[in-house]
Design a protein around this motif. Structure first.
Motif, PDB file in Angstrom:
ATOM      1  N   MET A   1       2.587   6.251  23.627  1.00  0.00           N
ATOM      2  CA  MET A   1       1.601   6.908  24.183  1.00  0.00           C
ATOM      3  C   MET A   1       1.566   7.256  25.405  1.00  0.00           C
ATOM      4  SD  MET A   1      -0.760   7.837  22.053  1.00  0.00           S
ATOM      5  CE  MET A   1      -2.526   8.251  22.623  1.00  0.00           C
ATOM      6  N   VAL A   2       2.328   6.583  26.152  1.00  0.00           N
ATOM      7  CA  VAL A   2       2.491   7.099  27.539  1.00  0.00           C
ATOM      8  C   VAL A   2       3.249   8.529  27.645  1.00  0.00           C
ATOM      9  CG1 VAL A   2       3.999   6.697  29.675  1.00  0.00           C
ATOM     10  CG2 VAL A   2       2.417   4.604  28.594  1.00  0.00           C
ATOM     11  N   THR A   3       4.383   8.508  26.743  1.00  0.00           N
ATOM     12  CA  THR A   3       5.025   9.852  26.724  1.00  0.00           C
ATOM     13  C   THR A   3       4.075  10.960  26.054  1.00  0.00           C
ATOM     14  OG1 THR A   3       7.147   8.717  26.651  1.00  0.00           O
ATOM     15  CG2 THR A   3       7.145  11.020  25.969  1.00  0.00           C
ATOM     16  N   TRP A   4       3.400  10.654  25.129  1.00  0.00           N
ATOM     17  CA  TRP A   4       2.595  11.448  24.592  1.00  0.00           C
ATOM     18  C   TRP A   4       1.451  11.998  25.950  1.00  0.00           C
ATOM     19  CZ3 TRP A   4       1.528  13.625  19.757  1.00  0.00           C
ATOM     20  CH2 TRP A   4       0.132  13.913  19.569  1.00  0.00           C
ATOM     21  N   VAL A   5       0.777  11.111  26.425  1.00  0.00           N
ATOM     22  CA  VAL A   5       0.026  11.620  27.339  1.00  0.00           C
ATOM     23  C   VAL A   5       0.742  12.445  28.673  1.00  0.00           C
ATOM     24  CG1 VAL A   5      -1.769  10.697  29.217  1.00  0.00           C
ATOM     25  CG2 VAL A   5      -1.656   9.777  27.064  1.00  0.00           C
ATOM     26  N   GLU A   6       1.796  11.894  29.110  1.00  0.00           N
ATOM     27  CA  GLU A   6       2.467  12.719  30.025  1.00  0.00           C
ATOM     28  C   GLU A   6       2.897  14.292  29.573  1.00  0.00           C
ATOM     29  OE1 GLU A   6       5.977  10.410  30.502  1.00  0.00           O
ATOM     30  OE2 GLU A   6       4.971   9.049  32.011  1.00  0.00           O
ATOM     31  N   GLU A   7       3.437  14.094  28.408  1.00  0.00           N
ATOM     32  CA  GLU A   7       3.640  15.863  27.602  1.00  0.00           C
ATOM     33  C   GLU A   7       2.412  16.515  27.374  1.00  0.00           C
ATOM     34  OE1 GLU A   7       6.793  17.297  26.586  1.00  0.00           O
ATOM     35  OE2 GLU A   7       6.921  16.071  28.382  1.00  0.00           O
ATOM     36  N   ALA A   8       1.320  15.814  26.824  1.00  0.00           N
ATOM     37  CA  ALA A   8       0.028  16.467  26.861  1.00  0.00           C
ATOM     38  C   ALA A   8      -0.449  17.130  28.083  1.00  0.00           C
ATOM     39  CB  ALA A   8      -0.849  15.718  26.004  1.00  0.00           C
ATOM     40  N   ASN A   9      -0.282  16.337  29.327  1.00  0.00           N
ATOM     41  CA  ASN A   9      -0.638  16.882  30.604  1.00  0.00           C
ATOM     42  C   ASN A   9       0.361  17.857  31.089  1.00  0.00           C
ATOM     43  OD1 ASN A   9      -3.039  15.417  31.534  1.00  0.00           O
ATOM     44  ND2 ASN A   9      -2.153  13.819  30.932  1.00  0.00           N
ATOM     45  N   ARG A  10       1.479  17.687  30.672  1.00  0.00           N
ATOM     46  CA  ARG A  10       2.510  18.818  31.037  1.00  0.00           C
ATOM     47  C   ARG A  10       2.179  19.990  30.386  1.00  0.00           C
ATOM     48  NH1 ARG A  10       6.552  21.394  28.866  1.00  0.00           N
ATOM     49  NH2 ARG A  10       6.496  20.006  27.033  1.00  0.00           N
ATOM     50  N   LEU A  11       1.706  20.214  28.985  1.00  0.00           N
ATOM     51  CA  LEU A  11       0.949  21.356  28.412  1.00  0.00           C
ATOM     52  C   LEU A  11       0.076  21.697  28.970  1.00  0.00           C
ATOM     53  CD1 LEU A  11       2.103  20.079  24.861  1.00  0.00           C
ATOM     54  CD2 LEU A  11       3.295  21.757  26.193  1.00  0.00           C
ATOM     55  N   ARG A  12      -1.118  20.713  29.362  1.00  0.00           N
ATOM     56  CA  ARG A  12      -2.241  20.989  29.874  1.00  0.00           C
ATOM     57  C   ARG A  12      -2.000  21.908  31.260  1.00  0.00           C
ATOM     58  NH1 ARG A  12      -6.839  16.812  31.571  1.00  0.00           N
ATOM     59  NH2 ARG A  12      -7.688  17.968  33.414  1.00  0.00           N
ATOM     60  N   LYS A  13      -1.123  21.646  32.029  1.00  0.00           N
ATOM     61  CA  LYS A  13      -0.773  22.226  33.325  1.00  0.00           C
ATOM     62  C   LYS A  13      -0.378  23.765  33.165  1.00  0.00           C
ATOM     63  CE  LYS A  13       0.657  18.288  36.063  1.00  0.00           C
ATOM     64  NZ  LYS A  13       1.582  17.536  36.524  1.00  0.00           N
ATOM     65  N   GLN A  14      -0.020  24.239  31.726  1.00  0.00           N
ATOM     66  CA  GLN A  14       0.300  25.473  31.396  1.00  0.00           C
ATOM     67  C   GLN A  14      -1.169  26.126  31.022  1.00  0.00           C
ATOM     68  OE1 GLN A  14       3.284  25.189  28.474  1.00  0.00           O
ATOM     69  NE2 GLN A  14       4.540  24.081  29.897  1.00  0.00           N
ATOM     70  N   LEU A  15      -2.337  25.751  30.882  1.00  0.00           N
ATOM     71  CA  LEU A  15      -3.323  26.393  30.533  1.00  0.00           C
ATOM     72  C   LEU A  15      -3.930  27.357  31.837  1.00  0.00           C
ATOM     73  CD1 LEU A  15      -5.078  23.441  28.719  1.00  0.00           C
ATOM     74  CD2 LEU A  15      -4.103  25.268  27.495  1.00  0.00           C
ATOM     75  N   PRO A  16      -4.703  27.971  31.710  1.00  0.00           N
ATOM     76  CA  PRO A  16      -5.403  28.917  32.480  1.00  0.00           C
ATOM     77  C   PRO A  16      -6.089  28.086  33.844  1.00  0.00           C
ATOM     78  CG  PRO A  16      -5.914  30.048  30.460  1.00  0.00           C
ATOM     79  CD  PRO A  16      -5.095  28.564  30.193  1.00  0.00           C
ATOM     80  N   GLN A  17      -5.921  28.509  34.944  1.00  0.00           N
ATOM     81  CA  GLN A  17      -6.474  27.644  35.968  1.00  0.00           C
ATOM     82  C   GLN A  17      -7.910  27.009  35.928  1.00  0.00           C
ATOM     83  OE1 GLN A  17      -4.535  26.410  38.339  1.00  0.00           O
ATOM     84  NE2 GLN A  17      -5.998  25.105  39.209  1.00  0.00           N
ATOM     85  N   GLY A  18      -8.687  28.161  35.424  1.00  0.00           N
ATOM     86  CA  GLY A  18     -10.278  27.710  35.303  1.00  0.00           C
ATOM     87  C   GLY A  18     -10.307  26.712  34.014  1.00  0.00           C
ATOM     88  N   VAL A  19      -9.497  26.904  33.017  1.00  0.00           N
ATOM     89  CA  VAL A  19      -9.536  25.747  32.108  1.00  0.00           C
ATOM     90  C   VAL A  19      -9.224  24.231  32.640  1.00  0.00           C
ATOM     91  CG1 VAL A  19      -8.605  24.904  29.712  1.00  0.00           C
ATOM     92  CG2 VAL A  19      -9.160  27.651  30.217  1.00  0.00           C
ATOM     93  N   GLN A  20      -7.959  24.308  33.278  1.00  0.00           N
ATOM     94  CA  GLN A  20      -7.703  23.176  33.920  1.00  0.00           C
ATOM     95  C   GLN A  20      -8.754  22.488  35.014  1.00  0.00           C
ATOM     96  OE1 GLN A  20      -3.625  23.040  35.512  1.00  0.00           O
ATOM     97  NE2 GLN A  20      -3.071  24.922  34.683  1.00  0.00           N
ATOM     98  N   GLU A  21      -9.347  23.424  35.745  1.00  0.00           N
ATOM     99  CA  GLU A  21     -10.348  23.118  36.424  1.00  0.00           C
ATOM    100  C   GLU A  21     -11.591  22.417  35.882  1.00  0.00           C
ATOM    101  OE1 GLU A  21     -10.768  26.479  39.056  1.00  0.00           O
ATOM    102  OE2 GLU A  21      -9.029  26.215  40.315  1.00  0.00           O
ATOM    103  N   ALA A  22     -11.999  23.095  34.805  1.00  0.00           N
ATOM    104  CA  ALA A  22     -13.168  22.565  34.009  1.00  0.00           C
ATOM    105  C   ALA A  22     -12.739  21.150  33.368  1.00  0.00           C
ATOM    106  CB  ALA A  22     -13.399  23.409  32.949  1.00  0.00           C
ATOM    107  N   LEU A  23     -11.674  20.877  32.928  1.00  0.00           N
ATOM    108  CA  LEU A  23     -11.089  19.516  32.261  1.00  0.00           C
ATOM    109  C   LEU A  23     -11.083  18.619  33.487  1.00  0.00           C
ATOM    110  CD1 LEU A  23      -8.293  20.970  30.272  1.00  0.00           C
ATOM    111  CD2 LEU A  23     -10.259  20.029  29.359  1.00  0.00           C
ATOM    112  N   GLN A  24     -10.668  18.964  34.536  1.00  0.00           N
ATOM    113  CA  GLN A  24     -10.521  18.007  35.686  1.00  0.00           C
ATOM    114  C   GLN A  24     -11.955  17.684  36.223  1.00  0.00           C
ATOM    115  OE1 GLN A  24      -7.370  16.494  36.476  1.00  0.00           O
ATOM    116  NE2 GLN A  24      -8.797  15.158  37.199  1.00  0.00           N
ATOM    117  N   LYS A  25     -12.703  18.492  36.399  1.00  0.00           N
ATOM    118  CA  LYS A  25     -14.163  18.235  36.963  1.00  0.00           C
ATOM    119  C   LYS A  25     -14.868  17.348  36.137  1.00  0.00           C
ATOM    120  CE  LYS A  25     -18.473  20.724  37.530  1.00  0.00           C
ATOM    121  NZ  LYS A  25     -19.229  19.780  36.886  1.00  0.00           N
ATOM    122  N   HIS A  26     -14.801  17.466  34.593  1.00  0.00           N
ATOM    123  CA  HIS A  26     -15.713  16.778  33.890  1.00  0.00           C
ATOM    124  C   HIS A  26     -15.128  15.491  33.533  1.00  0.00           C
ATOM    125  CE1 HIS A  26     -18.794  19.799  32.765  1.00  0.00           C
ATOM    126  NE2 HIS A  26     -17.630  20.547  32.708  1.00  0.00           N
TER     127      HIS A  26
END
Length: 159
Positions: A1-26
């Motif tokens: 699961m640790v690798t899963w989360v690391e990879e999911a977060n790597r993919l998340r960093k490729q999302l549009p900036q506004g999407v990343q900000e909304a995720l982080q804020k909430h």
């Protein structure tokens, strides 16, 4: 699961900036049940979980069922694929994979949240394994490339 989360977060960093900000804020505010957070998660899902637009009714029904009763998903995983705070957070069975003796078919999609880095330990450690990556799929090749999926699974079962 640790690798899963690391990879999911790597993919998340490729999302549009506004999407990343909304995720982080909430996530920071503990408001992951908000509509804005759900909409931001859906951007990730549309890229890495099911790329069919619109998603099949059955897939949408599954997500809706999780919303209606998120007990199991939230307890084990957390509010999303990349914000894992549940009981699976540090789950790892890599050291036991060598004990799997049954022929095993490992599948993922080119755009999958289960990236090659996530899948590779299974391929390396399970003794009798075949790995197939679907070129046009994310996490649901059984929907995204149904005919090819059926060919691959049928071929494996005939083996």
């Amino acid at each position: 699961m640790v690798t899963w989360v690391e990879e999911a977060n790597r993919l998340r960093k490729q999302l549009p900036q506004g999407v990343q900000e909304a995720l982080q804020k909430h996530e920071d505010d503990g408001t992951t049940e908000s509509k804005e957070y759900e909409a931001a998660v859906e951007v990730f899902y549309a890229k890495h979980v099911c790329r069919i637009d619109p998603m099949p009714k059955e897939v949408l029904d599954t997500f809706e069922n999780i919303k209606v009763d998120p007990t199991v998903y939230h307890t084990m995983n957390g509010p999303s694929e990349f914000f894992v705070i549940g009981s699976l957070k540090s789950w790892d069975i890599t050291d036991r994979l060598k004990n799997i003796q049954a022929p095993t078919l490992l599948i993922n999609g080119y755009y999958d949240e289960a990236t090659n880095l996530v899948s590779e330990p299974y391929f390396r450690e399970i003794p009798h394994i075949k790995w197939f990556t679907f070129a046009e799929s994310s996490h649901m090749p059984h929907w995204e490339e149904r005919d090819r999926f059926m060919e691959v699974v049928s071929g494996f079962l005939e083996y």
